[in-house]
Design a protein around this motif. Structure first.
Motif, short mmCIF file in Angstrom:
data_model
loop_
_atom_site.label_atom_id
_atom_site.label_comp_id
_atom_site.label_asym_id
_atom_site.label_seq_id
_atom_site.Cartn_x
_atom_site.Cartn_y
_atom_site.Cartn_z
N SER A 1 0.84 -1.19 0.00
CA SER A 1 0.00 0.00 0.00
C SER A 1 0.88 1.24 0.00
O SER A 1 1.69 1.44 0.89
N GLY A 2 0.73 2.09 -1.01
CA GLY A 2 1.53 3.31 -1.09
C GLY A 2 1.98 3.53 -2.52
O GLY A 2 1.36 3.03 -3.44
N ILE A 3 3.05 4.17 -2.71
CA ILE A 3 3.88 4.91 -1.77
C ILE A 3 3.15 6.21 -1.46
O ILE A 3 2.85 7.01 -2.36
N ASN A 4 2.87 6.41 -0.19
CA ASN A 4 2.15 7.59 0.26
C ASN A 4 3.05 8.82 0.17
O ASN A 4 4.23 8.76 0.49
N THR B 1 -3.42 4.90 3.78
CA THR B 1 -2.38 3.99 3.32
C THR B 1 -2.20 2.84 4.31
O THR B 1 -2.20 1.66 3.93
N VAL B 2 -2.06 3.18 5.58
CA VAL B 2 -1.90 2.15 6.61
C VAL B 2 -3.20 1.35 6.76
O VAL B 2 -3.17 0.14 6.93
N ALA B 3 -4.34 2.03 6.66
CA ALA B 3 -5.63 1.34 6.77
C ALA B 3 -5.79 0.29 5.68
O ALA B 3 -6.33 -0.79 5.93
N VAL C 1 3.67 1.78 2.79
CA VAL C 1 4.92 2.43 2.39
C VAL C 1 4.67 3.93 2.22
O VAL C 1 3.77 4.33 1.49
N SER C 2 5.50 4.74 2.90
CA SER C 2 5.34 6.20 2.83
C SER C 2 6.70 6.87 2.75
O SER C 2 7.69 6.37 3.27
N ILE C 3 6.70 8.04 2.13
CA ILE C 3 7.92 8.85 2.05
C ILE C 3 7.56 10.30 2.35
O ILE C 3 6.45 10.75 2.03
N MET C 4 8.46 11.00 3.00
CA MET C 4 8.20 12.40 3.35
C MET C 4 7.98 13.23 2.09
O MET C 4 8.49 12.91 1.02
#
Length: 184
Positions: free
Chosen positions: A91-94, A108-110, A125-128
C-alpha cells in the motif's frame, strides 16, 4: 508472488506506479485496486450505504481498477475482481510520512491493515513530502524486497508492516531500523 497494489492517493499517483513498476521488474504478478480519487486520512472507513463501482484501467502487464470508494474498500473488493489469491499487499507509496499517531488516520496504513484482516500479509509504504522519482523508485525496490522476505511470515491477524522513509537521495539514507509505534 501475486501482489495486490493499493494506496490512498488515488489510481493516478506516482507512488502507486513506482510500487507497481518495482514489483513487475522483479518478476511478480500484480493486481492494482486503488481509489479513483484522493482518499488520504480516510482511516479504516468502509462504504456501507452506496454502491461501489470498480472501473477497469489500462495497466501494462496487469489488471487494474479505479474504485469509487476508500482505500479499505479497494482492498475488500480486490479478491472479488482478481482471478487468483494474493500473496502480499503493498500500500503506497504515500506522499507524506505515516508514523506515530498518524497511522490511525492514514488511508495507506488502513489499506494494509484491511489486507491483514483478510489474512494477506501487508506493508504500508510512505515517504516524506518533496520526494523525487529516484527516491520513490529506491523506496519501492526496498518495499518489494521486504515483501519477498516477509511473505511467508505468519503475522497476527490485523498486524501489518509500516515502512517510512525521509525524502533523501538513496546514498544519504541510513540502514533500516525496526521501531515501535511512537506516541508522539
Amino acid at each position: 508472488m501475486h501482489i495486490l497494489i493499493t494506496n490512498d492517493d488515488g489510481i493516478s499517483s506516482v507512488g502507486l506506479r513506482a510500487l507497481a513498476d518495482a514489483a513487475q521488474r522483479r518478476g511478480h504478478r500484480i493486481f492494482v485496486s486503488a481509489p479513483s480519487s484522493q482518499c488520504s486520512a480516510n482511516s479504516q472507513h468502509i462504504t456501507l450505504t452506496t454502491p461501489l463501482h470498480a472501473h477497469p484501467r489500462p495497466w501494462d502487464g496487469a489488471r487494474a481498477f479505479a474504485v469509487d470508494g476508500t482505500p479499505a474498500d479497494c482492498v475488500r473488493v480486490a479478491p472479488f475482481l482478481a482471478e487468483e489469491e494474493f500473496d502480499f499487499c503493498l500500500s503506497g507509496i504515500n506522499d507524506g510520512e505515516n508514523a506515530g499517531p498518524s497511522v490511525y488516520y492514514s488511508g495507506t496504513v488502513a489499506a494494509a491493515r484491511e489486507a491483514a484482516t483478510l489474512y494477506i500479509p501487508a506493508l504500508a509504504v510512505s515517504i516524506m513530502r518533496g520526494a523525487t522519482d529516484e527516491m520513490r523508485a529506491h523506496l519501492a525496490n526496498m518495499a518489494v524486497e521486504m515483501a519477498e522476505k516477509f511473505q511467508k511470515e505468519k503475522f497476527p491477524r490485523f498486524a501489518c508492516l509500516n515502512l517510512n522513509a525521509p525524502a533523501l537521495p538513496p546514498e544519504q539514507l541510513k540502514p533500516l531500523k525496526i521501531c515501535p509505534l511512537s506516541q508522539a
